[in-house]
Design an enzyme around this catalytic site. Sequence first.
Site, PDB file in Angstrom:
ATOM      1  N   ARG A  17     -52.948  20.811  32.087  1.00  0.00           N
ATOM      2  CA  ARG A  17     -53.493  21.126  33.391  1.00  0.00           C
ATOM      3  C   ARG A  17     -53.779  19.814  34.108  1.00  0.00           C
ATOM      4  O   ARG A  17     -54.469  18.953  33.564  1.00  0.00           O
ATOM      5  CB  ARG A  17     -54.797  21.901  33.153  1.00  0.00           C
ATOM      6  CG  ARG A  17     -55.358  22.573  34.339  1.00  0.00           C
ATOM      7  CD  ARG A  17     -56.545  23.414  33.916  1.00  0.00           C
ATOM      8  NE  ARG A  17     -57.721  22.615  33.617  1.00  0.00           N
ATOM      9  CZ  ARG A  17     -58.961  23.006  33.881  1.00  0.00           C
ATOM     10  NH1 ARG A  17     -59.182  24.191  34.414  1.00  0.00           N
ATOM     11  NH2 ARG A  17     -59.980  22.245  33.589  1.00  0.00           N
ATOM     12  N   THR A  66     -55.568  18.701  40.503  1.00  0.00           N
ATOM     13  CA  THR A  66     -55.165  19.942  41.193  1.00  0.00           C
ATOM     14  C   THR A  66     -55.479  21.196  40.379  1.00  0.00           C
ATOM     15  O   THR A  66     -55.465  22.306  40.903  1.00  0.00           O
ATOM     16  CB  THR A  66     -53.647  19.946  41.453  1.00  0.00           C
ATOM     17  OG1 THR A  66     -52.982  19.978  40.177  1.00  0.00           O
ATOM     18  CG2 THR A  66     -53.201  18.704  42.209  1.00  0.00           C
ATOM     19  N   ASP A  84     -59.713  17.865  23.497  1.00  0.00           N
ATOM     20  CA  ASP A  84     -60.302  16.573  23.130  1.00  0.00           C
ATOM     21  C   ASP A  84     -61.250  16.716  21.938  1.00  0.00           C
ATOM     22  O   ASP A  84     -61.278  15.860  21.040  1.00  0.00           O
ATOM     23  CB  ASP A  84     -61.059  15.976  24.325  1.00  0.00           C
ATOM     24  CG  ASP A  84     -60.103  15.392  25.365  1.00  0.00           C
ATOM     25  OD1 ASP A  84     -58.898  15.275  25.071  1.00  0.00           O
ATOM     26  OD2 ASP A  84     -60.564  15.078  26.480  1.00  0.00           O
TER      27      ASP A  84
HETATM   28  O1  LIG Z   1     -57.183  28.257  32.580  1.00  0.00           O
HETATM   29  P1  LIG Z   1     -56.829  26.859  32.993  1.00  0.00           P
HETATM   30  O2  LIG Z   1     -57.557  26.428  34.230  1.00  0.00           O
HETATM   31  O3  LIG Z   1     -55.364  26.642  33.085  1.00  0.00           O
HETATM   32  O4  LIG Z   1     -57.418  25.895  31.871  1.00  0.00           O
HETATM   33  C1  LIG Z   1     -57.303  26.162  30.526  1.00  0.00           C
HETATM   34  C2  LIG Z   1     -56.354  25.209  29.846  1.00  0.00           C
HETATM   35  O5  LIG Z   1     -56.914  23.885  29.841  1.00  0.00           O
HETATM   36  C3  LIG Z   1     -56.930  23.399  28.492  1.00  0.00           C
HETATM   37  O6  LIG Z   1     -55.766  22.717  28.181  1.00  0.00           O
HETATM   38  P2  LIG Z   1     -55.478  21.217  28.701  1.00  0.00           P
HETATM   39  O7  LIG Z   1     -54.681  21.269  29.960  1.00  0.00           O
HETATM   40  O8  LIG Z   1     -56.739  20.451  28.710  1.00  0.00           O
HETATM   41  O9  LIG Z   1     -54.503  20.671  27.597  1.00  0.00           O
HETATM   42  P3  LIG Z   1     -54.814  20.288  26.073  1.00  0.00           P
HETATM   43  O10 LIG Z   1     -54.852  21.591  25.332  1.00  0.00           O
HETATM   44  O11 LIG Z   1     -53.682  19.424  25.692  1.00  0.00           O
HETATM   45  O12 LIG Z   1     -56.135  19.575  26.031  1.00  0.00           O
HETATM   46  C4  LIG Z   1     -57.060  24.665  27.685  1.00  0.00           C
HETATM   47  O13 LIG Z   1     -56.737  24.497  26.338  1.00  0.00           O
HETATM   48  C5  LIG Z   1     -56.171  25.642  28.413  1.00  0.00           C
HETATM   49  O14 LIG Z   1     -54.808  25.548  28.043  1.00  0.00           O
HETATM   50  O1  LIG Z   2     -63.826  24.261  30.130  1.00  0.00           O
HETATM   51  C1  LIG Z   2     -62.619  23.972  29.968  1.00  0.00           C
HETATM   52  C2  LIG Z   2     -61.629  24.277  30.915  1.00  0.00           C
HETATM   53  C3  LIG Z   2     -60.347  23.928  30.662  1.00  0.00           C
HETATM   54  N1  LIG Z   2     -60.027  23.298  29.513  1.00  0.00           N
HETATM   55  C4  LIG Z   2     -60.979  23.008  28.581  1.00  0.00           C
HETATM   56  O2  LIG Z   2     -60.645  22.449  27.529  1.00  0.00           O
HETATM   57  N2  LIG Z   2     -62.252  23.338  28.841  1.00  0.00           N
HETATM   58 MG   LIG Z   3     -57.573  19.456  27.253  1.00  0.00          MG
END
Ligand SMILES: O=P(O)(O)OC[C@H]1O[C@H](OP(=O)(O)OP(=O)(O)O)[C@H](O)[C@@H]1O
Ligand SMILES: O=c1cc[nH]c(=O)[nH]1
Ligand SMILES: [Mg+2]
Length: 209
Positions: free
Chosen positions: A104, A108, A203
Amino acid sequence: MSKFTVLDHPLIQHKLTMIRDKNTGTKDFRSIANEIAELMVYEITRDLPMESVEIETPMGKSMQKVLAGKKLAVIPILRAGLGMVDGVLELIPAAKIGHIGMYRDEKTLQPHEYFVKLPADIDKRELFVVDPMLATGGSANMAIDALKKRGATNIRLVVLVASPQGVEAIQKEHPDVDIYAASLDTELTDSGYIFPGLGDAGDRLFGTK
Ligand SMILES: O=P(O)(O)OC[C@H]1O[C@H](OP(=O)(O)OP(=O)(O)O)[C@H](O)[C@@H]1O
Ligand SMILES: O=c1cc[nH]c(=O)[nH]1
Ligand SMILES: [Mg+2]
């Protein structure tokens, strides 16, 4: 409209509180997230169809129940979804695993797909898409789009923490996809994080910043 279910078993709630705590480190976060996923799948699979088969016990022949119907696959949304896979596999060790990479954009909040690798027969499988966080719903919606584009028809979404906006977004785009969460939290912050949430699940699972 699809079903949205909060799995409020006391063990699930207790463990979720443990990983919400900012003082819980990576090692415990990782193991407890998997424990929650395992308990959630135990609850969710209550409705799997069964059929009778004849077996022979040491005492003689008898009709007994086994799982019927479709085979399962687990689809983690990378990265953070990986933190739930081992828990699911504890209960369904033969499940195939498909991966969908999604990140994400921090500014944005738009999701970007970077990897898709799925079992060849996903159209014949019951799919459990797993991701700890359902925030805006953009990532899960795009992951479900990717699955449907490749023939999937039977999809459930399993998350640890959902926001009201995320649930609404999935129900609007994919009214056939039931959603299961360990908690429905109160809100999304301006920066797109779930409150109280658990912070950045990826993270915390992998020890990155
Ligand atoms: O519902 P949304 O607004 O799309 O947010 C949720 C997403 O954000 C996080 O992933 P992230 O993009 O941080 O990637 P990661 O799992 O590699 O940390 C989480 O694990 C979801 O996939
Ligand atoms: O709260 C949140 C939202 C998006 N992704 C995360 O890991 N945590
Ligand atoms: Mg993440």
